[in-house]
Design a protein around this motif. Sequence first.
Motif, mmCIF file in Angstrom:
data_model
loop_
_atom_site.group_PDB
_atom_site.id
_atom_site.type_symbol
_atom_site.label_atom_id
_atom_site.label_comp_id
_atom_site.label_asym_id
_atom_site.label_seq_id
_atom_site.Cartn_x
_atom_site.Cartn_y
_atom_site.Cartn_z
ATOM 1 N N ALA A 117 22.869 7.277 -2.902
ATOM 2 C CA ALA A 117 22.548 6.044 -3.616
ATOM 3 C C ALA A 117 22.144 4.984 -2.595
ATOM 4 N N ILE A 118 21.408 3.998 -3.083
ATOM 5 C CA ILE A 118 20.964 2.927 -2.199
ATOM 6 C C ILE A 118 20.958 1.616 -2.979
ATOM 7 N N THR A 119 21.453 0.565 -2.353
ATOM 8 C CA THR A 119 21.469 -0.727 -3.020
ATOM 9 C C THR A 119 20.067 -1.341 -3.036
ATOM 10 N N GLY A 120 19.918 -2.407 -3.786
ATOM 11 C CA GLY A 120 18.645 -3.113 -3.826
ATOM 12 C C GLY A 120 18.227 -3.638 -2.464
ATOM 13 N N PHE A 121 19.217 -3.902 -1.626
ATOM 14 C CA PHE A 121 18.942 -4.408 -0.278
ATOM 15 C C PHE A 121 18.700 -3.288 0.726
ATOM 16 N N GLY A 122 18.898 -2.039 0.286
ATOM 17 C CA GLY A 122 18.610 -0.920 1.168
ATOM 18 C C GLY A 122 19.794 -0.317 1.874
ATOM 19 N N SER A 123 20.999 -0.615 1.461
ATOM 20 C CA SER A 123 22.178 -0.007 2.068
ATOM 21 C C SER A 123 22.445 1.347 1.423
ATOM 22 N N PRO A 124 22.472 2.422 2.210
ATOM 23 C CA PRO A 124 22.635 3.754 1.629
ATOM 24 C C PRO A 124 24.100 4.172 1.517
ATOM 25 N N TYR A 125 24.313 5.115 0.646
ATOM 26 C CA TYR A 125 25.625 5.750 0.488
ATOM 27 C C TYR A 125 25.406 7.234 0.289
ATOM 28 N N TYR A 126 26.240 8.026 0.982
ATOM 29 C CA TYR A 126 26.203 9.479 0.835
ATOM 30 C C TYR A 126 27.612 9.996 0.592
ATOM 31 N N PRO A 127 27.809 10.764 -0.448
ATOM 32 C CA PRO A 127 29.093 11.466 -0.558
ATOM 33 C C PRO A 127 29.267 12.357 0.670
ATOM 34 N N GLU A 128 30.482 12.598 1.018
ATOM 35 C CA GLU A 128 30.751 13.349 2.243
ATOM 36 C C GLU A 128 30.028 14.684 2.257
ATOM 37 N N ALA A 129 29.972 15.349 1.110
ATOM 38 C CA ALA A 129 29.357 16.674 1.051
ATOM 39 C C ALA A 129 27.845 16.621 1.251
ATOM 40 N N MET A 130 27.255 15.443 1.146
ATOM 41 C CA MET A 130 25.804 15.308 1.257
ATOM 42 C C MET A 130 25.354 14.690 2.569
ATOM 43 N N GLU A 131 26.291 14.379 3.428
ATOM 44 C CA GLU A 131 25.917 13.760 4.700
ATOM 45 C C GLU A 131 25.233 14.773 5.602
ATOM 46 N N GLY A 132 24.173 14.314 6.279
ATOM 47 C CA GLY A 132 23.546 15.127 7.314
ATOM 48 C C GLY A 132 22.162 15.652 6.984
ATOM 49 N N ARG A 133 21.928 16.125 5.777
ATOM 50 C CA ARG A 133 20.637 16.745 5.457
ATOM 51 C C ARG A 133 19.809 15.939 4.482
ATOM 52 N N PHE A 134 20.354 14.843 3.980
ATOM 53 C CA PHE A 134 19.649 14.025 3.004
ATOM 54 C C PHE A 134 19.538 12.593 3.535
ATOM 55 N N ALA A 135 18.390 11.977 3.248
ATOM 56 C CA ALA A 135 18.199 10.584 3.649
ATOM 57 C C ALA A 135 17.519 9.844 2.512
ATOM 58 N N ILE A 136 18.157 8.788 2.061
ATOM 59 C CA ILE A 136 17.601 7.986 0.977
ATOM 60 C C ILE A 136 16.980 6.725 1.562
ATOM 61 N N SER A 137 15.905 6.285 0.939
ATOM 62 C CA SER A 137 15.254 5.051 1.362
ATOM 63 C C SER A 137 14.526 4.464 0.168
ATOM 64 N N ARG A 138 14.042 3.247 0.342
ATOM 65 C CA ARG A 138 13.287 2.616 -0.738
ATOM 66 C C ARG A 138 12.275 1.646 -0.158
ATOM 67 N N ASP A 139 11.209 1.458 -0.922
ATOM 68 C CA ASP A 139 10.186 0.481 -0.577
ATOM 69 C C ASP A 139 10.002 -0.389 -1.811
ATOM 70 N N ASN A 140 10.608 -1.559 -1.797
ATOM 71 C CA ASN A 140 10.570 -2.414 -2.980
ATOM 72 C C ASN A 140 9.162 -2.935 -3.267
ATOM 73 N N ASP A 141 8.326 -3.025 -2.249
ATOM 74 C CA ASP A 141 6.942 -3.459 -2.484
ATOM 75 C C ASP A 141 6.153 -2.421 -3.269
ATOM 76 N N LYS A 142 6.565 -1.170 -3.156
ATOM 77 C CA LYS A 142 5.890 -0.077 -3.862
ATOM 78 C C LYS A 142 6.682 0.402 -5.072
ATOM 79 N N ASN A 143 7.806 -0.274 -5.362
ATOM 80 C CA ASN A 143 8.656 0.129 -6.496
ATOM 81 C C ASN A 143 9.034 1.607 -6.412
ATOM 82 N N THR A 144 9.319 2.062 -5.212
ATOM 83 C CA THR A 144 9.536 3.490 -4.996
ATOM 84 C C THR A 144 10.782 3.735 -4.149
#
Length: 120
Positions: A50-77
């Motif tokens: 998960a990622i906040t509107g400001f871009g702070s990510p969160y990963y459950p422990e089991a998902m750490e390491g191989r996944f990376a979340i990001s967002r581009d608010n200018d692109k609504n993506t």
Amino acid sequence: QVQLVESGGGLVHTGESLVLSCVDSGRTFFSHNIAWFRQAPGKERELVSAITGFGSPYYPEAMEGRFAISRDNDKNTAYLQMISLKPEDTAVYYCAADQFRFGNGPYTYWGEGTQVTVSS
């Protein structure tokens, strides 16, 4: 109104990478927390990241390491980068959004999902 559409899924081999995208056609994307969930056949839906509107990510422990979340608010993506994929990553991946809730949610808005299949 938030309307989410995921893309980027497909069939890959073990060890390969994928980047999923989640596009919001609305105008309030920047104010919503975004999450990626997945659900494999016969299994419960689980939070990937998960990622906040400001871009702070969160990963459950089991998902750490191989996944990376990001967002581009200018692109609504929002994006989910997945590396070193394994057959157990095979699932439908969903994007979700909520203005106030975070982590496991619950989330108000959901996309239709995109299938990721990892062959051995």
